[in-house]
Design a protein around this motif. Sequence first.
Motif, mmCIF file in Angstrom:
data_model
loop_
_atom_site.group_PDB
_atom_site.id
_atom_site.type_symbol
_atom_site.label_atom_id
_atom_site.label_comp_id
_atom_site.label_asym_id
_atom_site.label_seq_id
_atom_site.Cartn_x
_atom_site.Cartn_y
_atom_site.Cartn_z
ATOM 1 N N MET A 218 -29.417 -93.349 79.843
ATOM 2 C CA MET A 218 -29.208 -94.683 80.404
ATOM 3 C C MET A 218 -29.766 -94.812 81.820
ATOM 4 O O MET A 218 -30.226 -95.871 82.224
ATOM 5 N N GLY A 219 -29.709 -93.733 82.587
ATOM 6 C CA GLY A 219 -30.170 -93.802 83.973
ATOM 7 C C GLY A 219 -31.442 -93.041 84.219
ATOM 8 O O GLY A 219 -31.783 -92.764 85.370
ATOM 9 N N GLY A 220 -32.166 -92.652 83.161
ATOM 10 C CA GLY A 220 -33.369 -91.865 83.350
ATOM 11 C C GLY A 220 -33.036 -90.416 83.664
ATOM 12 O O GLY A 220 -31.882 -89.986 83.643
ATOM 13 N N THR A 221 -34.055 -89.647 83.989
ATOM 14 C CA THR A 221 -33.867 -88.210 84.191
ATOM 15 C C THR A 221 -33.322 -87.869 85.569
ATOM 16 O O THR A 221 -33.009 -86.710 85.841
ATOM 17 N N ALA A 222 -33.202 -88.846 86.448
ATOM 18 C CA ALA A 222 -32.721 -88.575 87.806
ATOM 19 C C ALA A 222 -31.209 -88.475 87.887
ATOM 20 O O ALA A 222 -30.674 -88.077 88.918
ATOM 21 N N VAL A 223 -30.501 -88.854 86.841
ATOM 22 C CA VAL A 223 -29.036 -88.814 86.848
ATOM 23 C C VAL A 223 -28.561 -87.958 85.682
ATOM 24 O O VAL A 223 -29.301 -87.716 84.727
ATOM 25 N N PRO A 224 -27.304 -87.478 85.726
ATOM 26 C CA PRO A 224 -26.811 -86.633 84.638
ATOM 27 C C PRO A 224 -26.832 -87.380 83.295
ATOM 28 O O PRO A 224 -26.691 -88.602 83.251
ATOM 29 N N PRO A 225 -26.986 -86.663 82.201
ATOM 30 C CA PRO A 225 -26.990 -87.317 80.887
ATOM 31 C C PRO A 225 -25.614 -87.857 80.540
ATOM 32 O O PRO A 225 -24.596 -87.466 81.125
ATOM 33 N N GLU A 226 -25.583 -88.745 79.546
ATOM 34 C CA GLU A 226 -24.330 -89.405 79.172
ATOM 35 C C GLU A 226 -23.313 -88.460 78.527
ATOM 36 O O GLU A 226 -22.138 -88.807 78.420
ATOM 37 N N ASP A 227 -23.742 -87.296 78.078
ATOM 38 C CA ASP A 227 -22.788 -86.366 77.466
ATOM 39 C C ASP A 227 -22.238 -85.359 78.474
ATOM 40 O O ASP A 227 -21.631 -84.365 78.104
ATOM 41 N N GLU A 228 -22.445 -85.641 79.760
ATOM 42 C CA GLU A 228 -21.948 -84.751 80.810
ATOM 43 C C GLU A 228 -21.155 -85.559 81.824
ATOM 44 O O GLU A 228 -21.477 -86.711 82.106
ATOM 45 N N ARG A 229 -20.090 -84.962 82.346
ATOM 46 C CA ARG A 229 -19.304 -85.582 83.407
ATOM 47 C C ARG A 229 -19.251 -84.649 84.609
ATOM 48 O O ARG A 229 -19.272 -83.428 84.466
ATOM 49 N N ARG A 230 -19.152 -85.258 85.779
ATOM 50 C CA ARG A 230 -18.882 -84.480 86.988
ATOM 51 C C ARG A 230 -17.447 -84.787 87.398
ATOM 52 O O ARG A 230 -17.080 -85.945 87.582
ATOM 53 N N VAL A 231 -16.659 -83.742 87.523
ATOM 54 C CA VAL A 231 -15.234 -83.898 87.797
ATOM 55 C C VAL A 231 -14.858 -83.068 89.019
ATOM 56 O O VAL A 231 -15.502 -82.074 89.336
ATOM 57 N N ASN A 232 -13.804 -83.504 89.699
ATOM 58 C CA ASN A 232 -13.285 -82.736 90.822
ATOM 59 C C ASN A 232 -12.612 -81.473 90.295
ATOM 60 O O ASN A 232 -11.673 -81.554 89.504
ATOM 61 N N ASP A 233 -13.100 -80.332 90.708
ATOM 62 C CA ASP A 233 -12.640 -79.040 90.208
ATOM 63 C C ASP A 233 -11.545 -78.503 91.130
ATOM 64 O O ASP A 233 -11.799 -78.214 92.295
ATOM 65 N N PRO A 234 -10.316 -78.342 90.637
ATOM 66 C CA PRO A 234 -9.235 -77.879 91.512
ATOM 67 C C PRO A 234 -9.489 -76.501 92.108
ATOM 68 O O PRO A 234 -9.060 -76.219 93.230
ATOM 69 N N VAL A 235 -10.195 -75.644 91.384
ATOM 70 C CA VAL A 235 -10.484 -74.302 91.916
ATOM 71 C C VAL A 235 -11.438 -74.397 93.098
ATOM 72 O O VAL A 235 -11.232 -73.760 94.147
ATOM 73 N N ARG A 236 -12.488 -75.202 92.966
ATOM 74 C CA ARG A 236 -13.432 -75.370 94.072
ATOM 75 C C ARG A 236 -12.765 -76.039 95.269
ATOM 76 O O ARG A 236 -13.004 -75.653 96.421
ATOM 77 N N ILE A 237 -11.944 -77.044 95.005
ATOM 78 C CA ILE A 237 -11.269 -77.739 96.098
ATOM 79 C C ILE A 237 -10.349 -76.786 96.847
ATOM 80 O O ILE A 237 -10.354 -76.734 98.087
ATOM 81 N N ALA A 238 -9.572 -75.989 96.116
ATOM 82 C CA ALA A 238 -8.662 -75.041 96.762
ATOM 83 C C ALA A 238 -9.429 -74.025 97.589
ATOM 84 O O ALA A 238 -9.003 -73.644 98.696
ATOM 85 N N ALA A 239 -10.570 -73.576 97.086
ATOM 86 C CA ALA A 239 -11.356 -72.578 97.811
ATOM 87 C C ALA A 239 -11.925 -73.148 99.108
ATOM 88 O O ALA A 239 -11.921 -72.479 100.147
ATOM 89 N N ILE A 240 -12.395 -74.387 99.063
ATOM 90 C CA ILE A 240 -12.933 -75.008 100.279
ATOM 91 C C ILE A 240 -11.824 -75.232 101.295
ATOM 92 O O ILE A 240 -11.999 -74.979 102.496
#
Length: 254
Positions: A218-240
């Motif tokens: 839907m957004g071309g190759t510059a954006v993630p595909p529709e079958d993928e989501r970017r989510v806030n990862d609690p492990v990464r947040i806790a580490a930062i």
Amino acid sequence: MEFEVVVEGAAGALVAERAGAARVELVAALVDGGLTPSLGTVAAVLGALSATRVFPIVRPRGGDFVYDRYEAAAMEHDVRAFAAAGVHGVVVGALTPEGAVDRPLVRRLVAAAGGLPVTFHRAFDVAADPRAALEDLAGLGVARVLTSGQEAAAIDGAPLIADLVRRSAGRVAVMAGGGVRAEDAADLVAATGVEELHFSGMAAVPGPAVHRNPRVRMGGTAVPPEDERRVNDPVRIAAIMAAGRAGAARRARP
């Protein structure tokens, strides 16, 4: 240390709150750098959280930060609508074609916020003179400036961020953000003296859809595909967050 987590909805906001975030910056289309979320999304996030403050961004489109009168009117309207909805602050940014702070527009947006704290976002990082921009924003009553130190990642902009912290002398909070990772958060905090850190802690995960069509983007190759989501990862947040606190502790040692 205070931590602000960038989120796109209630699910991410709840992850941030459980991790102990002081604020969430609520955005749509983070792939575009963050755009104005819908009023419905704002209401959903406010209803989901119990303690974490909600600061929606007001940015009508991607690209540059020079706005025409119609965009400016839309931004002012959105600030007023979000304030009426019960948000705890707003995030804005506007520049002139020459790269200075658009003082008349920022003044309008601060007034529209009706006393709520206003953060000036990373439009600051493409200002022609960041030190002059800081003085302008202090005079306009902006509460906070988000900056990577005019570099791609905040760790690379640490010298400028440290200088801005010194120059501000508490008049405007200087919040470091942009490419912040657990690997460099401690060094960033220790080197700059910031007391606020901004990050997303996101990870890519498969979407829940069982049926997929890999031929369509839907957004071309510059954006993630529709079958993928970017989510806030609690492990990464806790580490930062842990790294940020370690950097603050290192700075506080005699």
